[in-house]
Motif scaffolding. Structure first.
Motif, PDB file in Angstrom:
ATOM      1  N   VAL A 254     -45.793  59.897  27.988  1.00  0.00           N
ATOM      2  CA  VAL A 254     -45.678  58.454  28.204  1.00  0.00           C
ATOM      3  C   VAL A 254     -44.943  57.811  27.029  1.00  0.00           C
ATOM      4  N   ASN A 255     -44.130  56.819  27.358  1.00  0.00           N
ATOM      5  CA  ASN A 255     -43.367  56.041  26.371  1.00  0.00           C
ATOM      6  C   ASN A 255     -42.303  56.852  25.643  1.00  0.00           C
ATOM      7  N   ASP A 256     -41.902  57.957  26.226  1.00  0.00           N
ATOM      8  CA  ASP A 256     -40.832  58.755  25.639  1.00  0.00           C
ATOM      9  C   ASP A 256     -40.007  59.373  26.753  1.00  0.00           C
ATOM     10  N   PHE A 257     -38.673  59.378  26.613  1.00  0.00           N
ATOM     11  CA  PHE A 257     -37.819  60.013  27.603  1.00  0.00           C
ATOM     12  C   PHE A 257     -36.514  60.432  26.932  1.00  0.00           C
ATOM     13  N   GLN A 258     -35.829  61.384  27.567  1.00  0.00           N
ATOM     14  CA  GLN A 258     -34.587  61.916  27.020  1.00  0.00           C
ATOM     15  C   GLN A 258     -33.502  61.882  28.085  1.00  0.00           C
ATOM     16  N   LYS A 259     -32.259  61.749  27.628  1.00  0.00           N
ATOM     17  CA  LYS A 259     -31.125  61.792  28.547  1.00  0.00           C
ATOM     18  C   LYS A 259     -30.902  63.213  29.025  1.00  0.00           C
TER      19      LYS A 259
ATOM     20  N   VAL B  80     -34.313  54.408  32.582  1.00  0.00           N
ATOM     21  CA  VAL B  80     -35.661  54.759  33.033  1.00  0.00           C
ATOM     22  C   VAL B  80     -36.683  54.119  32.110  1.00  0.00           C
ATOM     23  N   SER B  81     -37.926  54.164  32.549  1.00  0.00           N
ATOM     24  CA  SER B  81     -39.060  53.780  31.707  1.00  0.00           C
ATOM     25  C   SER B  81     -40.216  54.700  32.040  1.00  0.00           C
ATOM     26  N   ARG B  82     -41.124  54.869  31.076  1.00  0.00           N
ATOM     27  CA  ARG B  82     -42.319  55.680  31.342  1.00  0.00           C
ATOM     28  C   ARG B  82     -43.508  54.995  30.650  1.00  0.00           C
ATOM     29  N   GLU B  83     -43.953  53.929  31.273  1.00  0.00           N
ATOM     30  CA  GLU B  83     -45.056  53.145  30.711  1.00  0.00           C
ATOM     31  C   GLU B  83     -46.413  53.698  31.111  1.00  0.00           C
TER      32      GLU B  83
END
Lengths: 112, 110
Positions: A52-57, A66-69
Motif C-alpha cells: 500500500v502507498n507504493d507503486f513502480q512503473k 495509479v494509486s494504491r491507498e
C-alpha cells in the motif's frame, strides 16, 4: 468467493478525456499489477504495486497513473497524454512476488 | 535476446493428437515458472506451475530444463476445448514482476 473484479467491462471515451479503470480484490493479496494487451499481442506491464502507498512503473507507464491507498484497490487512470489508449486492460494480483497471478476479467477501452 | 521466447504458432492439430510447446528464458537465475492459458478476448488463467522435477495434471505435463533454460508443455489427447493461447511465464527473482511470453496459439480441429 474471493476474486478480483474489474469494472466496467466496456468503456467508451472521447479523445482527450481522462478515464479511470477500477480494480478491486478480496484475496488479501499484497501485490497488484496493470497490463495492457493489444489485439494479437502479448501483455505489457504498465504499473505495479507490492504494498500500500507504493507503486513502480512498468515498461509502458507513460500516459498512465495509479494509486494504491488501500490493499484491496488499485485504480488505473488513462490520461489524455496516452497516445493510443484503445486496448484491453487487465488487472492482476498475487500474494507476493514470485507467486502466480490471478487476473480480473479485463476492461475493453475504446477511445473515439 | 528476449527474456521469454515462444513460437507464436499457430499449431493446428486434430482432436486426440499430442502436442508440445517449448519456451526459452534468458535469465539463468529465474526462480519460478508457470503456464497460463488465455482464451480469445478473455483474461489469462493459471494452467499449472512448473516444478524442477516435472509435473503432470491430467493430460498436461510440464517440464523444466534449467541447464538449457527452457520449459515445455505437453498436451495429450487434445480436445477441441484446448484451443487457446498458451503463455509461458517466468519469475526472474528479486521482487520483480513475472515476465510473460507472447504466447503460442493452439487450434484443435475436429
Amino acid at each position: 468467493d474471493g476474486g478480483i473484479t474489474q469494472s466496467p467491462k466496456y468503456l467508451f471515451r472521447k479523445e482527450g478525456q481522462n478515464v479511470t479503470l477500477s480494480c478491486e480484490q478480496n484475496l488479501n493479496h499484497d501485490a497488484m499489477y496493470w497490463y495492457r494487451q493489444d489485439p494479437g499481442q502479448g501483455l505489457r506491464l504498465i504499473y505495479y504495486s507490492q504494498i500500500v502507498n507504493d507503486f513502480q512503473k512498468g515498461d509502458i507507464a507513460e500516459g498512465y497513473s495509479v494509486s494504491r491507498e488501500k490493499k484491496e484497490s488499485f485504480p488505473l487512470t488513462v490520461t489524455s497524454a496516452q497516445k493510443n489508449p484503445t486496448a484491453f486492460y487487465l488487472c492482476a494480483s498475487s500474494l507476493r512476488p514470485g507467486n502466480g497471478y490471478t487476473f480480473g476479467s479485463g476492461t475493453r477501452l475504446t477511445v473515439v | 535476446r528476449k527474456e521469454v521466447e515462444q513460437d507464436p504458432g499457430p499449431f493446428n492439430v486434430p482432436e486426440g493428437a499430442t502436442v508440445a510447446f517449448n519456451c526459452t528464458y534468458s535469465n539463468s537465475a529465474s526462480q519460478s515458472f508457470f503456464w497460463y492459458r488465455q482464451d480469445c478476448r478473455k483474461e489469462p488463467k493459471l494452467l499449472m506451475s512448473v516444478y524442477s522435477s516435472g509435473n503432470e495434471d491430467g493430460r498436461f505435463t510440464a517440464q523444466l530444463n534449467r541447464a538449457s533454460q527452457y520449459i515445455s508443455l505437453l498436451i495429450r489427447d487434445s480436445k477441441l476445448s484446448d484451443s487457446a493461447t498458451y503463455l509461458c511465464v517466468v519469475y526472474p527473482s528479486g521482487n520483480t514482476p513475472l515476465v510473460f511470453g507472447k504466447g503460442t496459439r493452439l487450434s484443435v480441429i475436429a
